[in-house]
Design a protein around this motif. Structure first.
Motif, PDB file in Angstrom:
ATOM      1  N   VAL A  28       0.881  -1.124  -0.001  1.00  0.00           N
ATOM      2  CA  VAL A  28      -0.033   0.188  -0.006  1.00  0.00           C
ATOM      3  C   VAL A  28       0.722   1.198  -0.121  1.00  0.00           C
ATOM      4  CG1 VAL A  28      -1.917   1.423   1.279  1.00  0.00           C
ATOM      5  CG2 VAL A  28      -1.881  -1.336   1.273  1.00  0.00           C
ATOM      6  N   PRO A  29       0.835   2.066  -0.922  1.00  0.00           N
ATOM      7  CA  PRO A  29       1.738   3.143  -1.117  1.00  0.00           C
ATOM      8  C   PRO A  29       1.497   4.303  -0.064  1.00  0.00           C
ATOM      9  CG  PRO A  29       0.739   2.629  -3.380  1.00  0.00           C
ATOM     10  CD  PRO A  29       0.087   1.911  -2.264  1.00  0.00           C
ATOM     11  N   PRO A  30       2.389   5.024   0.531  1.00  0.00           N
ATOM     12  CA  PRO A  30       2.249   5.857   1.280  1.00  0.00           C
ATOM     13  C   PRO A  30       1.345   6.968   0.782  1.00  0.00           C
ATOM     14  CG  PRO A  30       4.412   6.307   0.643  1.00  0.00           C
ATOM     15  CD  PRO A  30       3.955   4.904  -0.133  1.00  0.00           C
ATOM     16  N   PRO A  31       0.367   7.561   1.744  1.00  0.00           N
ATOM     17  CA  PRO A  31      -0.510   8.703   1.411  1.00  0.00           C
ATOM     18  C   PRO A  31       0.175   9.983   0.913  1.00  0.00           C
ATOM     19  CG  PRO A  31      -0.493   8.563   3.622  1.00  0.00           C
ATOM     20  CD  PRO A  31       0.290   7.275   3.152  1.00  0.00           C
ATOM     21  N   VAL A  45      13.343  11.399  -9.236  1.00  0.00           N
ATOM     22  CA  VAL A  45      13.225  10.714 -10.491  1.00  0.00           C
ATOM     23  C   VAL A  45      14.338   9.562 -10.583  1.00  0.00           C
ATOM     24  CG1 VAL A  45      13.923  11.003 -13.045  1.00  0.00           C
ATOM     25  CG2 VAL A  45      12.379  12.714 -11.869  1.00  0.00           C
ATOM     26  N   GLU A  46      15.421   9.954 -10.028  1.00  0.00           N
ATOM     27  CA  GLU A  46      16.607   8.899 -10.210  1.00  0.00           C
ATOM     28  C   GLU A  46      16.269   7.823  -9.375  1.00  0.00           C
ATOM     29  OE1 GLU A  46      19.182   8.635 -12.060  1.00  0.00           O
ATOM     30  OE2 GLU A  46      17.987  10.567 -12.868  1.00  0.00           O
ATOM     31  N   ARG A  47      15.510   8.031  -8.145  1.00  0.00           N
ATOM     32  CA  ARG A  47      15.077   6.979  -7.217  1.00  0.00           C
ATOM     33  C   ARG A  47      13.790   6.177  -7.825  1.00  0.00           C
ATOM     34  NH1 ARG A  47      11.464   5.907  -2.635  1.00  0.00           N
ATOM     35  NH2 ARG A  47      10.061   7.942  -3.268  1.00  0.00           N
ATOM     36  N   PHE A  48      13.267   6.736  -8.608  1.00  0.00           N
ATOM     37  CA  PHE A  48      12.163   6.113  -9.392  1.00  0.00           C
ATOM     38  C   PHE A  48      12.753   5.039 -10.574  1.00  0.00           C
ATOM     39  CE2 PHE A  48      10.122   5.990 -13.674  1.00  0.00           C
ATOM     40  CZ  PHE A  48       9.270   5.153 -13.323  1.00  0.00           C
ATOM     41  N   LYS A  49      13.655   5.712 -11.210  1.00  0.00           N
ATOM     42  CA  LYS A  49      14.230   4.925 -12.514  1.00  0.00           C
ATOM     43  C   LYS A  49      15.252   3.899 -11.697  1.00  0.00           C
ATOM     44  CE  LYS A  49      14.313   8.606 -15.863  1.00  0.00           C
ATOM     45  NZ  LYS A  49      14.964   9.436 -16.931  1.00  0.00           N
ATOM     46  N   ALA A  50      15.592   4.006 -10.583  1.00  0.00           N
ATOM     47  CA  ALA A  50      16.430   2.916 -10.013  1.00  0.00           C
ATOM     48  C   ALA A  50      15.667   1.717  -9.692  1.00  0.00           C
ATOM     49  CB  ALA A  50      17.473   3.446  -8.860  1.00  0.00           C
ATOM     50  N   ALA A  51      14.620   1.965  -9.006  1.00  0.00           N
ATOM     51  CA  ALA A  51      13.706   1.008  -8.576  1.00  0.00           C
ATOM     52  C   ALA A  51      12.939   0.215  -9.917  1.00  0.00           C
ATOM     53  CB  ALA A  51      12.465   1.443  -7.733  1.00  0.00           C
ATOM     54  N   ALA A  52      12.791   1.140 -10.875  1.00  0.00           N
ATOM     55  CA  ALA A  52      12.237   0.329 -11.957  1.00  0.00           C
ATOM     56  C   ALA A  52      13.287  -0.620 -12.580  1.00  0.00           C
ATOM     57  CB  ALA A  52      11.655   1.184 -12.888  1.00  0.00           C
ATOM     58  N   GLU A  53      14.618  -0.055 -12.813  1.00  0.00           N
ATOM     59  CA  GLU A  53      15.432  -1.081 -13.671  1.00  0.00           C
ATOM     60  C   GLU A  53      15.858  -2.073 -12.548  1.00  0.00           C
ATOM     61  OE1 GLU A  53      18.160  -2.621 -15.677  1.00  0.00           O
ATOM     62  OE2 GLU A  53      16.743  -0.962 -16.263  1.00  0.00           O
ATOM     63  N   ALA A 100       7.742   9.406  -6.225  1.00  0.00           N
ATOM     64  CA  ALA A 100       7.799   8.054  -7.037  1.00  0.00           C
ATOM     65  C   ALA A 100       7.067   7.183  -6.981  1.00  0.00           C
ATOM     66  CB  ALA A 100       9.197   7.502  -6.788  1.00  0.00           C
ATOM     67  N   GLU A 101       6.288   6.852  -5.729  1.00  0.00           N
ATOM     68  CA  GLU A 101       5.159   5.841  -5.726  1.00  0.00           C
ATOM     69  C   GLU A 101       4.010   6.244  -6.271  1.00  0.00           C
ATOM     70  OE1 GLU A 101       8.050   5.659  -2.079  1.00  0.00           O
ATOM     71  OE2 GLU A 101       6.968   7.155  -3.357  1.00  0.00           O
ATOM     72  N   SER A 102       3.370   7.315  -6.051  1.00  0.00           N
ATOM     73  CA  SER A 102       2.236   7.760  -6.827  1.00  0.00           C
ATOM     74  C   SER A 102       2.479   8.173  -8.371  1.00  0.00           C
ATOM     75  CB  SER A 102       1.758   9.312  -6.176  1.00  0.00           C
ATOM     76  OG  SER A 102       2.761  10.131  -6.617  1.00  0.00           O
ATOM     77  N   ALA A 103       3.465   8.452  -8.553  1.00  0.00           N
ATOM     78  CA  ALA A 103       3.558   8.575 -10.093  1.00  0.00           C
ATOM     79  C   ALA A 103       3.655   6.947 -10.720  1.00  0.00           C
ATOM     80  CB  ALA A 103       5.022   9.135 -10.348  1.00  0.00           C
ATOM     81  N   THR A 104       4.374   6.068 -10.329  1.00  0.00           N
ATOM     82  CA  THR A 104       4.166   4.826 -10.402  1.00  0.00           C
ATOM     83  C   THR A 104       2.660   4.197 -10.768  1.00  0.00           C
ATOM     84  OG1 THR A 104       6.382   4.122  -9.588  1.00  0.00           O
ATOM     85  CG2 THR A 104       5.214   2.388 -10.070  1.00  0.00           C
ATOM     86  N   LEU A 140      10.480   0.787  -3.837  1.00  0.00           N
ATOM     87  CA  LEU A 140      10.723   2.128  -3.502  1.00  0.00           C
ATOM     88  C   LEU A 140      10.579   2.276  -1.899  1.00  0.00           C
ATOM     89  CD1 LEU A 140       8.504   3.720  -6.235  1.00  0.00           C
ATOM     90  CD2 LEU A 140      11.192   4.165  -5.777  1.00  0.00           C
ATOM     91  N   MET A 141       9.533   1.266  -1.398  1.00  0.00           N
ATOM     92  CA  MET A 141       9.328   1.370   0.203  1.00  0.00           C
ATOM     93  C   MET A 141      10.129   0.515   0.768  1.00  0.00           C
ATOM     94  SD  MET A 141       5.131   1.280  -0.259  1.00  0.00           S
ATOM     95  CE  MET A 141       5.018   1.377   1.683  1.00  0.00           C
ATOM     96  N   GLY A 142      11.127  -0.058   0.034  1.00  0.00           N
ATOM     97  CA  GLY A 142      11.983  -1.075   0.919  1.00  0.00           C
ATOM     98  C   GLY A 142      11.431  -2.239   1.437  1.00  0.00           C
ATOM     99  N   LEU A 143      10.310  -3.002   0.820  1.00  0.00           N
ATOM    100  CA  LEU A 143       9.426  -4.143   1.281  1.00  0.00           C
ATOM    101  C   LEU A 143      10.119  -5.260   0.292  1.00  0.00           C
ATOM    102  CD1 LEU A 143       6.312  -2.293   1.472  1.00  0.00           C
ATOM    103  CD2 LEU A 143       7.509  -3.020   3.443  1.00  0.00           C
ATOM    104  N   PRO A 144       9.671  -6.310   0.931  1.00  0.00           N
ATOM    105  CA  PRO A 144      10.073  -7.555   0.171  1.00  0.00           C
ATOM    106  C   PRO A 144       9.080  -7.444  -1.093  1.00  0.00           C
ATOM    107  CG  PRO A 144       9.536  -8.318   2.352  1.00  0.00           C
ATOM    108  CD  PRO A 144       9.349  -6.739   2.224  1.00  0.00           C
TER     109      PRO A 144
END
Length: 554
Positions: A28-31, A45-53, A100-104, A140-144
């Motif tokens: 569940v993404p953070p509010p 942006v870089e945080r998002f791109k790193a997670a996606a990659e 990054a979470e909401s954009a995803t 992004l949230m550091g979860l499994p």
């Protein structure tokens, strides 16, 4: 707990008995509590791109470690995770102040909406898209990673739906069966369960009634699920099934009915590696070489020499044996980058298969040149080549002419009902048929084969579909020309008996499905198969047809 009986659509036969284990829920993404400050947006942006990659690379790594169909579907999902369209959309949202979470979430949902509007097999990719979203958000949230738990004991995996990444990495020694609320007979879940050799039931609408840990008996043939069954009876059924699987593991072919009627069992392959694996097993040749799967990432059309080299690897794996090459079946759910794919409202009914030649001048001719060159280079005489999505006799005539100019043996896929309805006229133009039951079923029943809501309609046991197969097979007998089946239906051991009873001369399937089909054929006579086939085409519905065959042949 009281015993309950639930029903879905059985797509991989067999029995399993174990506790139910549900997939892990999506994060569940953070509010959202405001916008990201402008100076922090580049870092976001870089945080998002790193997670996606990271997520995309995990898919790619799993694809490299997998085999067969799992490699194909995981590779396609890795490419989707790296798709510039949704990455660009999410980046734009972050640059406008989104996290990054909401954009995803927003970017993926936008593409899900587009795919659902396209319908057809494109709608199946929405499961993959949402799986990508969930995994990126978890990263992004550091979860499994969400999805399949890692069991330490035998379980029956239950889920609303399963993405390719979930099913491709399963350990069949612990995951004894798959059951989903959604999905259809030709969904990724069904295909990979078949590859793993474990029972599978899809479209079980009331699966929510099964709680975590409840003992569940799965019958992958009938699609019946029994909660808290009688333990003695459940274990007896599983033991009998285990004995059958031991027999399957020891089977080496060739296939024949118990009274000696030989049945040719062939492999479906997508490249040289798959062909070499198949040649080391009990396949007698290749009944379907899916050439488009060689080019899912090719940005430009490979040269004739490059194509010939790729096709030659498959010919080389089966010297002096039958290899049936299918020309590009690109379009719909298998877009090939170098082909011109125009936007279509309903791509499953659009420019795909042989129709690619309408919008890509010379693409089929060049492929036929490459197949002919590969055959010559490998000493193959009379190579078999078939075209997908042939709908008119004129198309068959034109394709056959091009093949014969190059000394290729011409055939067509029977996927469009018109080809079965006019089978005699089509066979006057070509040398063989190969029936693609997946598409033939969806076009006959006017039902998207990827829709879980329509799983009963898209079951190849539908009597109307079997009647069309019978029409094609009868035409083959009259013309003295072979008619095979290369759709998923060929991998169903019980349905395989019905198909040869209808007059089908060869069956092509995933390599690891061949032994199970061979064993089942060896338990029946040809007369039994003919008698059951004659009764099945008169059945009222797919459930009755399957039960009739099961009672008579098992």
């Amino acid at each position: 707990m009281a015993t309950q009986t639930l029903r879905g659509t059985g797509v991989v036969s067999g029995f399993a008995y174990a506790p139910a284990a549900w997939t892990r829920p999506a994060p569940v993404p953070p509010p959202v509590t405001g916008t990201v400050p402008e100076e922090d947006r580049p870092a976001e942006v870089e945080r998002f791109k790193a997670a996606a990659e990271t997520v995309a690379q995990r898919f790619a790594d799993r694809a490299s470690a997998a085999t067969g169909v799992a490699t194909e579907v995981l590779g396609a999902t890795a490419a989707l995770a790296r798709d510039r369209g949704w990455i660009r959309s999410a980046t734009k949202l972050i640059n406008a102040g989104g996290t990054a979470e909401s954009a995803t979430t927003q970017a993926i949902e936008g593409f899900v909406e587009q795919f659902e509007k396209l319908g057809g097999v494109m709608a199946e990719r929405t499961t993959d898209l949402r799986d990508i979203r969930n995994r990126v958000i978890a990263e992004l949230m550091g979860l499994p990673e969400p999805g399949v738990p890692q069991p330490t004991h035998e379980v029956i995996l239950c889920a609303e739906d399963l993405a390719p990444a979930d099913t491709a990495g399963l350990d069949p020694s612990l995951v004894k069966a798959l059951v989903t609320k959604l999905g259809g007979p030709t969904s990724h879940t069904a295909i990979i369960a078949r590859q793993l050799g474990i029972p599978c039931v899809v479209a079980a609408a009331t699966l929510d009634l099964v709680p975590e840990g409840e003992l569940l008996l799965v019958d992958g043939t009938s699609g019946i699920l029994t909660t808290s069954p009688d333990p003695t009876e459940a274990r007896r059924l599983v033991e009998e099934d285990a004995a059958l699987h031991a027999e399957i593991r020891s089977w080496s072919g060739p296939a024949a009915t118990s009274d000696g009627t030989v049945v040719q069992l062939l492999a479906n392959v997508q490249d040289g590696a798959a062909a070499r694996k198949a040649s080391g097993g009990s396949a007698e040749g290749v009944g379907l070489f899916r050439t488009e799967l060689c080019f899912l990432t090719a940005k430009t059309e490979p040269s004739i020499d490059e194509q010939a080299r790729i096709y030659g690897e498959v010919f080389a794996a089966f010297p002096d044996k039958k290899v049936v090459v299918r020309t590009l079946d690109a379009g719909s759910d298998k877009p090939v980058p170098f082909a011109n794919h125009e936007h279509e409202e309903n791509p499953a009914l659009g420019v795909r298969g042989i129709r690619l030649g309408w919008t890509n001048e010379g693409i089929i001719d060049r492929q036929l040149d490459a197949i002919a060159q590969a055959a010559e280079d490998n000493g193959v005489t009379d190579p078999w080549v078939m075209a997908p999505m042939i709908a008119t006799v004129d198309e068959a005539f034109e394709f056959a002419g091009k093949c014969r100019e190059r000394d290729l043996k011409p055939g067509i896929m029977v996927e469009v009902p018109s080809a079965a309805l006019l089978a005699d006229q089509f066979l006057a133009e070509v040398d063989f048929f190969s029936i693609g039951t997946n598409d033939l079923t969806q076009y006959t029943m006017a039902a998207d084969r990827m829709s879980s809501h329509l799983a009963t309609l898209t079951d190849p046991w539908q009597p109307a579909v079997l009647r069309l197969i019978q029409m094609a097979a009868d035409a083959g007998k009259r013309a003295g020309k072979p008619v095979g089946v290369c759709g998923e239906a060929a991998a169903d051991p019980l349905l395989a008996c019905v198909l040869i009873g209808l007059g089908i001369s060869s069956l092509s399937m995933a390599t690891n499905a061949i032994p199970a089909v061979g064993v089942q054929l060896g338990k029946v006579t040809m007369d039994q198969c003919r008698e059951v086939a004659a009764r099945v085409v008169e059945a009222r519905n797919s459930r009755d047809a399957k039960e009739l065959a099961r009672t008579a042949l098992m």
